[in-house]
Design a protein around this motif. Structure first.
Motif, PDB file in Angstrom:
ATOM      1  N   MET A   1      30.982  36.504  53.517  1.00 16.00           N
ATOM      2  CA  MET A   1      30.214  36.764  52.324  1.00 16.00           C
ATOM      3  C   MET A   1      30.180  35.493  51.472  1.00 16.00           C
ATOM      4  O   MET A   1      31.198  35.088  50.921  1.00 16.00           O
ATOM      5  N   GLU A   2      29.017  34.919  51.359  1.00 13.59           N
ATOM      6  CA  GLU A   2      28.871  33.699  50.587  1.00 13.59           C
ATOM      7  C   GLU A   2      28.884  34.031  49.088  1.00 13.59           C
ATOM      8  O   GLU A   2      28.305  35.017  48.656  1.00 13.59           O
ATOM      9  N   GLY A   3      29.586  33.202  48.320  1.00 19.41           N
ATOM     10  CA  GLY A   3      29.684  33.447  46.890  1.00 19.41           C
ATOM     11  C   GLY A   3      30.813  34.394  46.515  1.00 19.41           C
ATOM     12  O   GLY A   3      30.945  34.773  45.367  1.00 19.41           O
ATOM     13  N   PHE A   4      31.608  34.792  47.500  1.00 21.90           N
ATOM     14  CA  PHE A   4      32.732  35.698  47.262  1.00 21.90           C
ATOM     15  C   PHE A   4      34.014  35.037  47.726  1.00 21.90           C
ATOM     16  O   PHE A   4      34.015  34.199  48.618  1.00 21.90           O
ATOM     17  N   LEU A   5      35.121  35.429  47.102  1.00 20.30           N
ATOM     18  CA  LEU A   5      36.438  34.906  47.454  1.00 20.30           C
ATOM     19  C   LEU A   5      37.351  36.042  47.891  1.00 20.30           C
ATOM     20  O   LEU A   5      37.201  37.178  47.438  1.00 20.30           O
ATOM     21  N   THR A   6      38.317  35.713  48.714  1.00 18.88           N
ATOM     22  CA  THR A   6      39.345  36.679  49.078  1.00 18.88           C
ATOM     23  C   THR A   6      40.367  36.743  47.947  1.00 18.88           C
ATOM     24  O   THR A   6      40.409  35.868  47.071  1.00 18.88           O
ATOM     25  N   VAL A   7      41.206  37.750  47.988  1.00 20.39           N
ATOM     26  CA  VAL A   7      42.278  37.871  47.003  1.00 20.39           C
ATOM     27  C   VAL A   7      43.183  36.640  47.081  1.00 20.39           C
ATOM     28  O   VAL A   7      43.576  36.080  46.053  1.00 20.39           O
ATOM     29  N   ALA A   8      43.482  36.190  48.282  1.00 23.13           N
ATOM     30  CA  ALA A   8      44.346  35.016  48.452  1.00 23.13           C
ATOM     31  C   ALA A   8      43.710  33.770  47.847  1.00 23.13           C
ATOM     32  O   ALA A   8      44.400  32.953  47.217  1.00 23.13           O
ATOM     33  N   GLN A   9      42.403  33.612  47.996  1.00 23.80           N
ATOM     34  CA  GLN A   9      41.725  32.447  47.429  1.00 23.80           C
ATOM     35  C   GLN A   9      41.742  32.481  45.904  1.00 23.80           C
ATOM     36  O   GLN A   9      41.953  31.455  45.259  1.00 23.80           O
ATOM     37  N   VAL A  10      41.528  33.656  45.321  1.00 25.60           N
ATOM     38  CA  VAL A  10      41.581  33.790  43.865  1.00 25.60           C
ATOM     39  C   VAL A  10      42.993  33.491  43.380  1.00 25.60           C
ATOM     40  O   VAL A  10      43.192  32.768  42.402  1.00 25.60           O
ATOM     41  N   ALA A  11      43.991  34.024  44.073  1.00 27.15           N
ATOM     42  CA  ALA A  11      45.384  33.791  43.693  1.00 27.15           C
ATOM     43  C   ALA A  11      45.718  32.302  43.740  1.00 27.15           C
ATOM     44  O   ALA A  11      46.389  31.783  42.838  1.00 27.15           O
ATOM     45  N   GLU A  12      45.237  31.629  44.755  1.00 25.54           N
ATOM     46  CA  GLU A  12      45.501  30.195  44.885  1.00 25.54           C
ATOM     47  C   GLU A  12      44.850  29.428  43.733  1.00 25.54           C
ATOM     48  O   GLU A  12      45.479  28.561  43.127  1.00 25.54           O
ATOM     49  N   PRO A  31      37.583  41.468  33.590  1.00 26.07           N
ATOM     50  CA  PRO A  31      36.200  41.527  34.062  1.00 26.07           C
ATOM     51  C   PRO A  31      36.004  41.009  35.486  1.00 26.07           C
ATOM     52  O   PRO A  31      35.266  40.054  35.724  1.00 26.07           O
ATOM     53  N   LEU A  32      36.663  41.638  36.440  1.00 20.64           N
ATOM     54  CA  LEU A  32      36.484  41.279  37.845  1.00 20.64           C
ATOM     55  C   LEU A  32      35.965  42.492  38.606  1.00 20.64           C
ATOM     56  O   LEU A  32      36.451  43.601  38.412  1.00 20.64           O
ATOM     57  N   THR A  33      34.994  42.251  39.470  1.00 19.47           N
ATOM     58  CA  THR A  33      34.403  43.312  40.271  1.00 19.47           C
ATOM     59  C   THR A  33      34.963  43.234  41.685  1.00 19.47           C
ATOM     60  O   THR A  33      34.938  42.172  42.306  1.00 19.47           O
ATOM     61  N   LYS A  34      35.462  44.362  42.166  1.00 20.50           N
ATOM     62  CA  LYS A  34      36.029  44.426  43.511  1.00 20.50           C
ATOM     63  C   LYS A  34      34.944  44.913  44.470  1.00 20.50           C
ATOM     64  O   LYS A  34      34.344  45.957  44.258  1.00 20.50           O
ATOM     65  N   HIS A  35      34.686  44.129  45.510  1.00 20.51           N
ATOM     66  CA  HIS A  35      33.747  44.523  46.558  1.00 20.51           C
ATOM     67  C   HIS A  35      34.547  44.666  47.846  1.00 20.51           C
ATOM     68  O   HIS A  35      35.397  43.832  48.144  1.00 20.51           O
ATOM     69  N   LYS A  36      34.263  45.712  48.593  1.00 17.13           N
ATOM     70  CA  LYS A  36      34.959  45.906  49.865  1.00 17.13           C
ATOM     71  C   LYS A  36      33.991  45.653  51.016  1.00 17.13           C
ATOM     72  O   LYS A  36      32.841  46.083  50.978  1.00 17.13           O
ATOM     73  N   THR A  37      34.492  44.959  52.028  1.00 16.47           N
ATOM     74  CA  THR A  37      33.690  44.710  53.220  1.00 16.47           C
ATOM     75  C   THR A  37      33.731  45.954  54.099  1.00 16.47           C
ATOM     76  O   THR A  37      34.459  46.913  53.809  1.00 16.47           O
ATOM     77  N   ALA A  38      32.975  45.934  55.166  1.00 19.90           N
ATOM     78  CA  ALA A  38      32.919  47.087  56.074  1.00 19.90           C
ATOM     79  C   ALA A  38      34.288  47.413  56.667  1.00 19.90           C
ATOM     80  O   ALA A  38      34.582  48.579  56.946  1.00 19.90           O
ATOM     81  N   ASN A  39      35.133  46.395  56.824  1.00 22.79           N
ATOM     82  CA  ASN A  39      36.468  46.642  57.381  1.00 22.79           C
ATOM     83  C   ASN A  39      37.519  46.880  56.297  1.00 22.79           C
ATOM     84  O   ASN A  39      38.710  46.907  56.580  1.00 22.79           O
ATOM     85  N   GLY A  40      37.080  47.046  55.029  1.00 23.86           N
ATOM     86  CA  GLY A  40      38.000  47.402  53.958  1.00 23.86           C
ATOM     87  C   GLY A  40      38.648  46.242  53.235  1.00 23.86           C
ATOM     88  O   GLY A  40      39.457  46.446  52.338  1.00 23.86           O
ATOM     89  N   ARG A  41      38.296  45.026  53.584  1.00 24.67           N
ATOM     90  CA  ARG A  41      38.873  43.860  52.894  1.00 24.67           C
ATOM     91  C   ARG A  41      38.210  43.684  51.528  1.00 24.67           C
ATOM     92  O   ARG A  41      37.038  43.973  51.356  1.00 24.67           O
ATOM     93  N   VAL A  42      38.975  43.189  50.573  1.00 25.16           N
ATOM     94  CA  VAL A  42      38.492  43.025  49.205  1.00 25.16           C
ATOM     95  C   VAL A  42      37.937  41.618  49.011  1.00 25.16           C
ATOM     96  O   VAL A  42      38.548  40.637  49.424  1.00 25.16           O
ATOM     97  N   ARG A  43      36.777  41.559  48.358  1.00 23.77           N
ATOM     98  CA  ARG A  43      36.160  40.282  47.995  1.00 23.77           C
ATOM     99  C   ARG A  43      35.797  40.334  46.511  1.00 23.77           C
ATOM    100  O   ARG A  43      35.462  41.383  45.976  1.00 23.77           O
ATOM    101  N   ILE A  44      35.878  39.155  45.865  1.00 25.43           N
ATOM    102  CA  ILE A  44      35.627  39.040  44.432  1.00 25.43           C
ATOM    103  C   ILE A  44      34.558  37.967  44.242  1.00 25.43           C
ATOM    104  O   ILE A  44      34.655  36.883  44.830  1.00 25.43           O
ATOM    105  N   PRO A  45      33.535  38.250  43.419  1.00 27.32           N
ATOM    106  CA  PRO A  45      32.515  37.226  43.171  1.00 27.32           C
ATOM    107  C   PRO A  45      33.150  35.938  42.631  1.00 27.32           C
ATOM    108  O   PRO A  45      33.942  35.962  41.690  1.00 27.32           O
ATOM    109  N   GLU A  46      32.791  34.821  43.237  1.00 26.92           N
ATOM    110  CA  GLU A  46      33.390  33.537  42.881  1.00 26.92           C
ATOM    111  C   GLU A  46      33.156  33.193  41.414  1.00 26.92           C
ATOM    112  O   GLU A  46      34.079  32.737  40.726  1.00 26.92           O
TER     113      GLU A  46
END
Length: 72
Positions: A1-12, A31-46
């Motif tokens: 997903m382009e423009g999105f970060l993983t939880v680990a990337q945000v934490a870093e 003000p963070l929006t949680k998006h889930k991928t088809a496999n249940g992983r969380v992504r956050i808009p960069e």
């Protein structure tokens, strides 16, 4: 997903533990929006993540209050 970060990337980027990011996602005041991928992983808009990190790292300046009169 382009423009999105993983939880680990945000934490870093925020220099915090990934658990902190999950707590932020559960906090309605953050003000963070949680998006889930088809496999249940969380992504956050960069852009949201970067704005939140900048906001939380901005010091809050509290003006000094003058001392209370002692009544002498």
């Amino acid at each position: 997903m382009e423009g999105f970060l993983t939880v680990a990337q945000v934490a870093e980027r925020a220099e915090v533990h990934p658990g902190s990011v999950y707590r932020w996602l559960d906090d309605p005041d953050v003000p963070l929006t949680k998006h889930k991928t088809a496999n249940g992983r969380v992504r956050i808009p960069e852009a949201e993540a970067d704005a939140w990190i900048k906001r939380r790292n901005t010091p809050v300046v509290v003006p000094a209050t003058p001392p209370a009169p002692t009544g002498s």
